[in-house]
Design a protein around this motif. Structure first.
Motif, PDB file in Angstrom:
ATOM      1  N   VAL A 298       0.932  -1.203  -0.044  1.00  0.00           N
ATOM      2  CA  VAL A 298       0.049   0.058   0.075  1.00  0.00           C
ATOM      3  C   VAL A 298       1.110   1.303   0.065  1.00  0.00           C
ATOM      4  CG1 VAL A 298      -1.758   1.098   1.081  1.00  0.00           C
ATOM      5  CG2 VAL A 298      -1.857  -0.975   0.995  1.00  0.00           C
ATOM      6  N   TYR A 299       0.657   2.143  -1.056  1.00  0.00           N
ATOM      7  CA  TYR A 299       1.525   3.147  -1.218  1.00  0.00           C
ATOM      8  C   TYR A 299       0.926   4.511  -0.358  1.00  0.00           C
ATOM      9  CZ  TYR A 299       3.607   0.387  -4.890  1.00  0.00           C
ATOM     10  OH  TYR A 299       4.241  -0.676  -5.592  1.00  0.00           O
ATOM     11  N   MET A 300       1.683   5.055   0.552  1.00  0.00           N
ATOM     12  CA  MET A 300       1.197   6.110   1.343  1.00  0.00           C
ATOM     13  C   MET A 300       0.960   7.488   0.742  1.00  0.00           C
ATOM     14  SD  MET A 300      -0.101   4.459   3.836  1.00  0.00           S
ATOM     15  CE  MET A 300      -0.689   5.645   4.845  1.00  0.00           C
ATOM     16  N   ASP A 301      -0.076   8.121   0.550  1.00  0.00           N
ATOM     17  CA  ASP A 301       0.013   9.594   0.144  1.00  0.00           C
ATOM     18  C   ASP A 301       0.230  10.187   1.237  1.00  0.00           C
ATOM     19  OD1 ASP A 301      -0.336  11.792  -1.352  1.00  0.00           O
ATOM     20  OD2 ASP A 301      -2.120  11.188  -2.334  1.00  0.00           O
ATOM     21  N   LYS A 302       1.305  10.950   1.389  1.00  0.00           N
ATOM     22  CA  LYS A 302       1.623  11.863   2.594  1.00  0.00           C
ATOM     23  C   LYS A 302       1.290  13.416   2.491  1.00  0.00           C
ATOM     24  CE  LYS A 302       4.887   8.517   4.070  1.00  0.00           C
ATOM     25  NZ  LYS A 302       6.322   7.936   3.967  1.00  0.00           N
ATOM     26  N   GLY A 318      -6.031  -9.006   2.360  1.00  0.00           N
ATOM     27  CA  GLY A 318      -7.131  -8.838   3.249  1.00  0.00           C
ATOM     28  C   GLY A 318      -7.352  -7.979   4.235  1.00  0.00           C
ATOM     29  N   SER A 319      -6.178  -7.185   4.531  1.00  0.00           N
ATOM     30  CA  SER A 319      -6.128  -6.340   5.590  1.00  0.00           C
ATOM     31  C   SER A 319      -7.085  -5.110   5.261  1.00  0.00           C
ATOM     32  CB  SER A 319      -4.764  -5.569   5.823  1.00  0.00           C
ATOM     33  OG  SER A 319      -4.077  -6.387   6.438  1.00  0.00           O
ATOM     34  N   THR A 320      -7.614  -4.459   6.501  1.00  0.00           N
ATOM     35  CA  THR A 320      -8.585  -3.159   6.159  1.00  0.00           C
ATOM     36  C   THR A 320      -7.667  -2.061   6.548  1.00  0.00           C
ATOM     37  OG1 THR A 320      -9.015  -3.155   8.577  1.00  0.00           O
ATOM     38  CG2 THR A 320     -10.364  -4.570   7.122  1.00  0.00           C
ATOM     39  N   SER A 345      -8.698  -1.496  -5.256  1.00  0.00           N
ATOM     40  CA  SER A 345      -9.815  -1.726  -4.316  1.00  0.00           C
ATOM     41  C   SER A 345     -10.873  -0.645  -4.361  1.00  0.00           C
ATOM     42  CB  SER A 345      -9.327  -1.830  -2.795  1.00  0.00           C
ATOM     43  OG  SER A 345      -9.065  -0.716  -2.268  1.00  0.00           O
ATOM     44  N   ALA A 346     -10.393   0.532  -5.123  1.00  0.00           N
ATOM     45  CA  ALA A 346     -11.413   1.544  -4.998  1.00  0.00           C
ATOM     46  C   ALA A 346     -12.430   1.607  -6.341  1.00  0.00           C
ATOM     47  CB  ALA A 346     -10.627   2.936  -5.239  1.00  0.00           C
ATOM     48  N   THR A 347     -13.581   2.107  -6.165  1.00  0.00           N
ATOM     49  CA  THR A 347     -14.441   2.243  -7.193  1.00  0.00           C
ATOM     50  C   THR A 347     -14.127   3.328  -8.125  1.00  0.00           C
ATOM     51  OG1 THR A 347     -15.807   3.440  -5.820  1.00  0.00           O
ATOM     52  CG2 THR A 347     -16.440   1.175  -5.919  1.00  0.00           C
ATOM     53  N   HIS A 348     -13.290   4.411  -7.575  1.00  0.00           N
ATOM     54  CA  HIS A 348     -12.893   5.428  -8.298  1.00  0.00           C
ATOM     55  C   HIS A 348     -11.885   6.114  -7.635  1.00  0.00           C
ATOM     56  CE1 HIS A 348     -14.974   8.329  -5.391  1.00  0.00           C
ATOM     57  NE2 HIS A 348     -16.004   7.250  -5.691  1.00  0.00           N
ATOM     58  N   ASP A 356     -13.255   0.073   7.713  1.00  0.00           N
ATOM     59  CA  ASP A 356     -13.370  -1.543   7.599  1.00  0.00           C
ATOM     60  C   ASP A 356     -13.138  -1.719   5.941  1.00  0.00           C
ATOM     61  OD1 ASP A 356     -15.351   0.123   6.712  1.00  0.00           O
ATOM     62  OD2 ASP A 356     -16.970  -1.112   7.912  1.00  0.00           O
ATOM     63  N   HIS A 357     -12.684  -0.728   5.336  1.00  0.00           N
ATOM     64  CA  HIS A 357     -12.543  -0.999   3.688  1.00  0.00           C
ATOM     65  C   HIS A 357     -11.445  -2.024   3.587  1.00  0.00           C
ATOM     66  CE1 HIS A 357     -12.360   0.317  -0.552  1.00  0.00           C
ATOM     67  NE2 HIS A 357     -10.955  -0.022  -0.180  1.00  0.00           N
ATOM     68  N   VAL A 358     -11.545  -2.907   2.806  1.00  0.00           N
ATOM     69  CA  VAL A 358     -10.430  -4.080   2.582  1.00  0.00           C
ATOM     70  C   VAL A 358      -9.558  -3.279   1.328  1.00  0.00           C
ATOM     71  CG1 VAL A 358     -10.108  -6.356   1.895  1.00  0.00           C
ATOM     72  CG2 VAL A 358     -12.032  -5.899   3.158  1.00  0.00           C
ATOM     73  N   LEU A 359      -8.321  -3.526   1.859  1.00  0.00           N
ATOM     74  CA  LEU A 359      -7.325  -2.955   0.932  1.00  0.00           C
ATOM     75  C   LEU A 359      -6.784  -3.853  -0.255  1.00  0.00           C
ATOM     76  CD1 LEU A 359      -5.251  -0.792   3.503  1.00  0.00           C
ATOM     77  CD2 LEU A 359      -6.519   0.083   1.479  1.00  0.00           C
ATOM     78  N   GLU A 360      -6.155  -3.554  -1.293  1.00  0.00           N
ATOM     79  CA  GLU A 360      -5.765  -4.648  -2.137  1.00  0.00           C
ATOM     80  C   GLU A 360      -4.308  -4.071  -2.655  1.00  0.00           C
ATOM     81  OE1 GLU A 360      -8.100  -5.852  -5.591  1.00  0.00           O
ATOM     82  OE2 GLU A 360     -10.001  -5.587  -4.294  1.00  0.00           O
TER      83      GLU A 360
END
Ligand SMILES: Nc1nc2c(ncn2[C@@H]2O[C@H](COP(=O)(O)OP(=O)(O)OP(=O)(O)O)[C@@H](O)[C@H]2O)c(=O)[nH]1
Length: 371
Positions: A298-302, A318-320, A345-348, A356-360
């Protein structure tokens, strides 16, 4: 008679008893007794060997153990996979015959451990066996290293790990047992069982349960039932690589494939052929290690600094969002308002999400915090 002799004797009896409906209960009791004696032996050995309570410090995002016989090329592999400049000085393996290295791949730091003494010493409890075991038991993935000339060694490696209570490529049995105060043993099951109730109850009693509710969510055999009742089993996934392929003639490859297939390994899909020395197949092996660790990046946008593409946050698949924040720690958790996610994982882009959003894999995550 010593414990080890008793274990040998029970193992021999199990081997000599044909398995059928009329011997099932008897074998169940033997296996149960065997598990109990082995556990006792393990406790004795860890006590006297000074390895009791020993735990191995984890470094990096995941730990991988290289398991193979001497001279198959484990240390050569470790050296060619890991960055020679990586700091190895800080590892706390001073009393252990373990060579660590850090593999950096797809932004993750993966700790690789070469455990040379495992096969010779561990299962028999010699030397630092117990400590070496602790190293492997802690691993997130086992990489079996075979030499292209000694594929048969795979069988021994499997046996040795089984003996030290490591279950390779098995899911934990879906067995739950709850001790209670009275009413004997009650068995409930969500599937048909091949074992009869009497055998199951006998095994439970042999393991010290007098009153208990047992729930079975899978059709267990005796071994899986016992495993499910014991809390000292580790369930670890594995991959296999075949080293020294630079030394074989092309014709010989077919024979190697056949030997692998006999062991249930698919030479096309499951096995990576490598040469640690000629540096062949190493990228494929790294990819496979990564894939089998079940990690995501997961790339963090700081704020003010943009997206950090260099050092992603590496977390379990599977992490949230909540779990990702947990890994970042302290302040973030307290000040969290909501997050914006872009990527798989995002719709847009910049979708607003909660904890609780599950990341990819390869998501970009921006945390919006309270001031
Ligand atoms: N030709 C060839 N030789 C290799 C390869 N990998 C390792 N070797 C050689 O095989 C021998 C054993 O390699 P090691 O890396 O020491 O093996 P190991 O499994 O770490 O052995 P232990 O340290 O005894 O546990 C060395 O002489 C290596 O040079 C390879 O891919 N090709």
């Amino acid at each position: 008679m010593g414990l080890e002799d008793e274990i040998d004797e029970i193992e021999e009896e199990i081997a000599n008893t044909p398995y059928n409906k009329s011997t099932e209960a008897h074998i169940g009791r033997l296996k149960s007794k065997l598990a109990e004696k082995k556990e006792k032996l393990e406790k004795q050995q860890s006590g006297s060997g000074g390895g009791g309570g020993y735990s191995v410090q984890k470094h990096g995002d995941a730990t991988v153990a290289l398991v193979g016989f001497p001279s198959v090329g484990k240390s050569s592999l470790l050296n060619s996979l890991t960055n020679a400049e990586s700091e190895t000085g800080s590892y706390e393996f001073t009393t252990l015959d373990v060579n660590p290295g850090m593999l950096e791949h797809r932004g993750a730091n993966i700790q690789l451990l070469d455990v040379p003494g495992l096969i010779e010493g561990a299962a028999s409890g010699r030397g630092d066996g117990q400590q070496v075991l602790a190293v492997v038991r802690n691993a997130d993935l086992i990489v079996f290293v075979l030499s292209v000339f000694e594929i048969e060694q795979y069988d021994r490696l499997q046996e040795e790990l089984y003996d030290i209570n490591i279950r390779v490529d098995e899911e934990p049995p879906r067995v739950t047992v709850r001790p209670k105060i009275k009413d004997g043993i009650k068995i409930t099951s969500s599937t048909d069982q091949d074992l009869n109730e009497e055998t199951i109850s006998d095994v439970l009693r042999d393991q010290g349960y007098v009153n208990a509710d047992l729930n079975l969510q899978e059709n267990v055999d005796i071994d899986r039932l016992i495993d499910g009742l014991m809390d000292n089993r580790e369930y670890i996934p594995s991959i296999t690589c075949v080293n020294k392929v630079d030394l074989i003639e092309p014709d010989y490859k077919q024979q190697v494939d056949e030997l692998l297939r006999e062991r249930g390994l698919d030479p096309e899909g499951e096995v990576t052929f490598i040469s640690a020395e000629a540096e062949r197949g190493l990228e494929a092996l790294k990819d496979r290690i990564w894939e089998n660790l079940g990690l995501i990046r997961v790339y963090m946008d700081k704020p003010g600094r943009g997206i950090d593409w260099e050092e992603p946050l590496v977390i379990e698949a599977g992490s949230t969002v909540g779990e990702a924040i947990g890994k970042l720690g302290g302040e973030m958790e307290e000040r969290f308002r909501f997050a914006r996610v872009s990527g798989p994982s995002a719709t847009h882009d910049e979708q607003q999400v909660g904890t609780d959003h599950v990341l990819e894999d390869e998501d970009v995550l921006k945390l919006i915090l309270r001031r």
